[in-house]
Design an enzyme around this catalytic site. Structure first.
Site, mmCIF file in Angstrom:
data_model
loop_
_atom_site.group_PDB
_atom_site.id
_atom_site.type_symbol
_atom_site.label_atom_id
_atom_site.label_comp_id
_atom_site.label_asym_id
_atom_site.label_seq_id
_atom_site.Cartn_x
_atom_site.Cartn_y
_atom_site.Cartn_z
ATOM 1 N N HIS A 34 0.839 -1.212 0.000
ATOM 2 C CA HIS A 34 0.000 0.000 0.000
ATOM 3 C C HIS A 34 0.867 1.252 0.000
ATOM 4 O O HIS A 34 0.553 2.234 -0.664
ATOM 5 C CB HIS A 34 -0.892 0.043 1.251
ATOM 6 C CG HIS A 34 -1.969 -0.985 1.276
ATOM 7 N ND1 HIS A 34 -1.938 -2.086 2.101
ATOM 8 C CD2 HIS A 34 -3.127 -1.078 0.572
ATOM 9 C CE1 HIS A 34 -3.027 -2.805 1.914
ATOM 10 N NE2 HIS A 34 -3.767 -2.227 0.988
ATOM 11 N N LYS A 149 -1.336 -6.970 -8.153
ATOM 12 C CA LYS A 149 -1.598 -8.280 -7.528
ATOM 13 C C LYS A 149 -3.039 -8.703 -7.835
ATOM 14 O O LYS A 149 -3.287 -9.851 -8.188
ATOM 15 C CB LYS A 149 -1.375 -8.201 -6.023
ATOM 16 C CG LYS A 149 -1.801 -9.449 -5.304
ATOM 17 C CD LYS A 149 -1.428 -9.400 -3.848
ATOM 18 C CE LYS A 149 -2.221 -10.395 -3.066
ATOM 19 N NZ LYS A 149 -3.535 -9.879 -2.674
#
Ligand code: PAF
Length: 277
Positions: A34, A149
């Site tokens: 993140h 991802k």
């Protein structure tokens, strides 16, 4: 750093916020993956632009109540991480402020979202598209950063933006991995030590199998390598076309070997590219 907990508070804060506005949509429980999305957003926005991070565990994209309830929500440390990453505005709404109890409009993608996680989790991508479009509209962002991802999520959102003429540029960011190859995920914190130690087999299985010849061989090898573990339960394991995300039985174009694996209640996803020729 400013924090908004409703859409109207966010709009008020962003009324005079300088362009470009770059959004990082998240469900919180930050890991270094993140933070790399936030760094990328900061770079795109530059020192004068506005980076907005949303932190919202979106209930309408969960198909299992237990998964929603167990999703980690470390708000204090997430806010501290945003501050350190140089985020300008955090949007952390409640579910009640995001959705009317009688809401009746949903954004549905009908092709790319139907395979892989979409087949295993019906309604999941309707929930993702709906909340992402709302976040785009609430922030008025020019661009938004997403991790590679979740490659199916990225493809579905790109398709939504294309088909609905949404004026937001989608910026992909590479997957970050732990030293042992496990893809970083907020869900990893829910693995017990034995499961965490075993989980890197997913990546190893995919990489080794992706180099083999025919799809049946690839799938059999990957399945055997994952199922050797008594801790791992395959939710899906499949090969899809890299563009359409539809299952393939012949390798004529670039393809992706993708899997979702349960460790107890925790569902992990990963994928590997299959090069052609
Ligand atoms: O990838 C996620 O964390 C979520 O699916 C997203 C994009 C924030 C929508 O809730």
């Amino acid at each position: 750093m400013k924090i908004a907990d409703t859409g109207s508070a966010l709009r008020e804060i962003l009324k005079n916020a300088p362009a470009p506005r770059v959004l990082v949509p998240t469900m919180g429980a930050f890991h270094p993956g993140h933070l790399s999305l936030m760094q990328r957003a900061r770079k795109i926005a530059g020192p004068g632009g506005t980076v907005v991070v949303s932190i919202f565990v979106n209930p309408i994209q969960f198909d299992r109540a237990a998964d929603l309830d167990a999703y980690p929500r470390p708000m204090a440390s997430d806010l501290a991480a945003c501050e350190t990453a140089g985020v300008d505005v955090v949007f952390a709404p409640t579910a009640e402020s995001m959705y009317f109890p009688d809401r009746s409009v949903t954004v549905t993608e009908t092709l790319l979202s139907r395979s892989l996680c979409g087949a295993a989790r019906p309604g999941h991508f309707d929930g993702v598209c709906t909340v992402v479009l709302k976040l785009f509209l609430l922030t008025g962002c020019e661009s938004a950063v997403f991790g590679e991802k979740d490659f199916q999520q990225l493809a579905v959102i790109r398709r939504m933006v294309r088909d609905l003429d949404v004026p937001v540029e989608i910026i992909p960011c590479p997957t970050l991995r732990e030293a042992d190859g496990l893809a970083m995920s907020s869900r990893n914190t829910r693995l017990i030590p034995e499961q965490r130690a075993d989980a890197p087999r997913i990546r190893r299985a995919l990489l080794a199998a992706a180099t083999l010849g025919a799809p049946t061989e690839i799938l059999a090898a990957a399945r055997a390598a994952i199922e050797t573990s008594p801790l791992a339960r395959i939710d899906y394991l499949t090969i899809v076309d890299a563009e359409t995300l539809q299952p393939v039985t012949e390798l004529l174009r670039p393809a992706i070997l993708a899997t979702a694996v349960f460790y107890g209640e925790v569902r992990l996803i990963d994928h590997a590219m299959i090069a052609i020729g």
